[in-house]
Design a protein around this motif. Structure first.
Motif, PDB file in Angstrom:
ATOM      1  N   MET A   1     -36.082 -56.291 -55.796  1.00  7.05           N
ATOM      2  CA  MET A   1     -36.456 -55.980 -54.437  1.00  7.05           C
ATOM      3  C   MET A   1     -36.458 -54.478 -54.196  1.00  7.05           C
ATOM      4  N   ASP A   2     -35.450 -53.775 -54.761  1.00  5.34           N
ATOM      5  CA  ASP A   2     -35.396 -52.330 -54.606  1.00  5.34           C
ATOM      6  C   ASP A   2     -36.586 -51.653 -55.280  1.00  5.34           C
ATOM      7  N   LYS A   3     -36.976 -52.171 -56.445  1.00  2.25           N
ATOM      8  CA  LYS A   3     -38.121 -51.587 -57.148  1.00  2.25           C
ATOM      9  C   LYS A   3     -39.410 -51.771 -56.346  1.00  2.25           C
ATOM     10  N   VAL A   4     -39.540 -52.908 -55.694  1.00  2.00           N
ATOM     11  CA  VAL A   4     -40.727 -53.172 -54.895  1.00  2.00           C
ATOM     12  C   VAL A   4     -40.766 -52.214 -53.703  1.00  2.00           C
ATOM     13  N   LEU A   5     -39.609 -51.987 -53.056  1.00  2.00           N
ATOM     14  CA  LEU A   5     -39.542 -51.051 -51.936  1.00  2.00           C
ATOM     15  C   LEU A   5     -39.826 -49.632 -52.386  1.00  2.00           C
ATOM     16  N   ILE A   6     -39.294 -49.244 -53.521  1.00  9.07           N
ATOM     17  CA  ILE A   6     -39.533 -47.899 -54.036  1.00  9.07           C
ATOM     18  C   ILE A   6     -41.010 -47.731 -54.388  1.00  9.07           C
ATOM     19  N   ASN A   7     -41.594 -48.752 -55.025  1.00 11.92           N
ATOM     20  CA  ASN A   7     -43.002 -48.709 -55.395  1.00 11.92           C
ATOM     21  C   ASN A   7     -43.877 -48.641 -54.131  1.00 11.92           C
ATOM     22  N   LEU A   8     -43.535 -49.448 -53.132  1.00 14.57           N
ATOM     23  CA  LEU A   8     -44.283 -49.444 -51.882  1.00 14.57           C
ATOM     24  C   LEU A   8     -44.137 -48.103 -51.166  1.00 14.57           C
ATOM     25  N   THR A   9     -42.950 -47.525 -51.173  1.00 13.36           N
ATOM     26  CA  THR A   9     -42.710 -46.217 -50.559  1.00 13.36           C
ATOM     27  C   THR A   9     -43.531 -45.138 -51.260  1.00 13.36           C
ATOM     28  N   ASN A  10     -43.571 -45.198 -52.591  1.00 11.28           N
ATOM     29  CA  ASN A  10     -44.359 -44.223 -53.360  1.00 11.28           C
ATOM     30  C   ASN A  10     -45.847 -44.344 -53.039  1.00 11.28           C
ATOM     31  N   GLN A  11     -46.330 -45.570 -52.917  1.00  6.03           N
ATOM     32  CA  GLN A  11     -47.743 -45.767 -52.594  1.00  6.03           C
ATOM     33  C   GLN A  11     -48.072 -45.248 -51.191  1.00  6.03           C
ATOM     34  N   VAL A  12     -47.180 -45.522 -50.237  1.00  3.00           N
ATOM     35  CA  VAL A  12     -47.403 -45.026 -48.883  1.00  3.00           C
ATOM     36  C   VAL A  12     -47.359 -43.501 -48.874  1.00  3.00           C
ATOM     37  N   SER A  13     -46.420 -42.930 -49.617  1.00  2.00           N
ATOM     38  CA  SER A  13     -46.310 -41.472 -49.694  1.00  2.00           C
ATOM     39  C   SER A  13     -47.567 -40.861 -50.302  1.00  2.00           C
ATOM     40  N   GLU A  14     -48.095 -41.472 -51.360  1.00  2.00           N
ATOM     41  CA  GLU A  14     -49.332 -40.981 -51.975  1.00  2.00           C
ATOM     42  C   GLU A  14     -50.514 -41.126 -51.013  1.00  2.00           C
ATOM     43  N   GLY A  15     -50.547 -42.225 -50.270  1.00  2.00           N
ATOM     44  CA  GLY A  15     -51.624 -42.441 -49.305  1.00  2.00           C
ATOM     45  C   GLY A  15     -51.582 -41.409 -48.179  1.00  2.00           C
ATOM     46  N   VAL A  16     -50.368 -41.122 -47.686  1.00  2.00           N
ATOM     47  CA  VAL A  16     -50.224 -40.126 -46.630  1.00  2.00           C
ATOM     48  C   VAL A  16     -50.586 -38.747 -47.168  1.00  2.00           C
ATOM     49  N   SER A  17     -50.184 -38.447 -48.386  1.00  2.00           N
ATOM     50  CA  SER A  17     -50.510 -37.165 -49.009  1.00  2.00           C
ATOM     51  C   SER A  17     -52.021 -37.016 -49.174  1.00  2.00           C
ATOM     52  N   THR A  18     -52.678 -38.063 -49.619  1.00  2.00           N
ATOM     53  CA  THR A  18     -54.138 -38.036 -49.764  1.00  2.00           C
ATOM     54  C   THR A  18     -54.811 -37.865 -48.396  1.00  2.00           C
ATOM     55  N   LEU A  19     -54.270 -38.551 -47.391  1.00  2.00           N
ATOM     56  CA  LEU A  19     -54.808 -38.432 -46.042  1.00  2.00           C
ATOM     57  C   LEU A  19     -54.680 -37.000 -45.529  1.00  2.00           C
ATOM     58  N   PHE A  20     -53.529 -36.364 -45.740  1.00  2.00           N
ATOM     59  CA  PHE A  20     -53.351 -34.975 -45.307  1.00  2.00           C
ATOM     60  C   PHE A  20     -54.265 -34.021 -46.068  1.00  2.00           C
ATOM     61  N   GLN A  21     -54.454 -34.244 -47.355  1.00  2.00           N
ATOM     62  CA  GLN A  21     -55.351 -33.391 -48.133  1.00  2.00           C
ATOM     63  C   GLN A  21     -56.792 -33.517 -47.618  1.00  2.00           C
ATOM     64  N   THR A  22     -57.197 -34.744 -47.339  1.00  2.00           N
ATOM     65  CA  THR A  22     -58.541 -34.972 -46.815  1.00  2.00           C
ATOM     66  C   THR A  22     -58.701 -34.318 -45.454  1.00  2.00           C
ATOM     67  N   ALA A  23     -57.677 -34.435 -44.609  1.00  2.00           N
ATOM     68  CA  ALA A  23     -57.730 -33.813 -43.285  1.00  2.00           C
ATOM     69  C   ALA A  23     -57.800 -32.289 -43.408  1.00  2.00           C
ATOM     70  N   GLN A  24     -57.065 -31.713 -44.338  1.00  2.00           N
ATOM     71  CA  GLN A  24     -57.112 -30.260 -44.546  1.00  2.00           C
ATOM     72  C   GLN A  24     -58.490 -29.823 -45.027  1.00  2.00           C
ATOM     73  N   GLN A  25     -59.078 -30.585 -45.941  1.00  2.00           N
ATOM     74  CA  GLN A  25     -60.422 -30.249 -46.409  1.00  2.00           C
ATOM     75  C   GLN A  25     -61.439 -30.361 -45.277  1.00  2.00           C
ATOM     76  N   LEU A  26     -61.306 -31.391 -44.452  1.00  2.00           N
ATOM     77  CA  LEU A  26     -62.202 -31.564 -43.320  1.00  2.00           C
ATOM     78  C   LEU A  26     -62.030 -30.426 -42.319  1.00  2.00           C
ATOM     79  N   LEU A  27     -60.794 -30.036 -42.065  1.00  2.00           N
ATOM     80  CA  LEU A  27     -60.527 -28.931 -41.151  1.00  2.00           C
ATOM     81  C   LEU A  27     -61.099 -27.622 -41.688  1.00  2.00           C
ATOM     82  N   ALA A  28     -60.971 -27.384 -42.989  1.00  2.00           N
ATOM     83  CA  ALA A  28     -61.534 -26.171 -43.587  1.00  2.00           C
ATOM     84  C   ALA A  28     -63.054 -26.159 -43.447  1.00  2.00           C
ATOM     85  N   THR A  29     -63.681 -27.305 -43.638  1.00  2.00           N
ATOM     86  CA  THR A  29     -65.132 -27.397 -43.495  1.00  2.00           C
ATOM     87  C   THR A  29     -65.544 -27.156 -42.048  1.00  2.00           C
TER      88      THR A  29
END
Length: 133
Positions: A1-29
């Motif tokens: 169960m802990d591994k699933v939570l850690i894996n899910l947390t990592n995926q959410v963190s990567e998704g949020v990071s990708t979202l922020f990178q995309t937003a920064q690129q859009l803002l720069a454009t």
């Protein structure tokens, strides 16, 4: 169960990071487009100011031509005195109207030529208001 939570947390963190990178690129454009739009609006104000100034000069040239016609009529000997006076009065009035119009065009052109940035920002805000509607 802990591994699933850690894996899910990592995926959410990567998704949020990708979202922020995309937003920064859009803002720069968007910032780059806004800068180019501002430069275009400034150039447009300079061109509009020059156009108004040239119209003023053309009105002055028209007044000068009419004034020269008045002088030619005045120097002719075969025209009656009252006819010269009437034609001269008419041409002087027309010349004054042309000078007033030329002065109006030149006066309205000077602010755009001296401070095009202000008018670019002003027109930019008007453009944004039209887009909102």
């Amino acid at each position: 169960m802990d591994k699933v939570l850690i894996n899910l947390t990592n995926q959410v963190s990567e998704g949020v990071s990708t979202l922020f990178q995309t937003a920064q690129q859009l803002l720069a454009t968007v910032m780059q487009v806004a800068h180019h739009l501002y430069l275009i609006l400034v150039r447009q104000q300079v061109i509009l100011g020059l156009q108004e100034f040239l119209w003023g000069i053309l009105w002055y040239i028209g007044a000068f031509v009419i004034y020269r016609v008045h002088l030619v009529i005045y120097k002719k000997d075969n025209i009656a005195h009252w006819d010269k006076f009437a034609a001269g009065l008419f041409l002087v009035i027309i010349s004054l109207i042309l000078v007033i119009r030329g002065t109006e065009h030149i006066i309205t052109s000077l602010p755009r030529l001296l401070n095009p940035e202000y008018y670019a920002i002003k027109d930019g805000f008007l453009l944004l208001q039209q887009i909102k509607r």
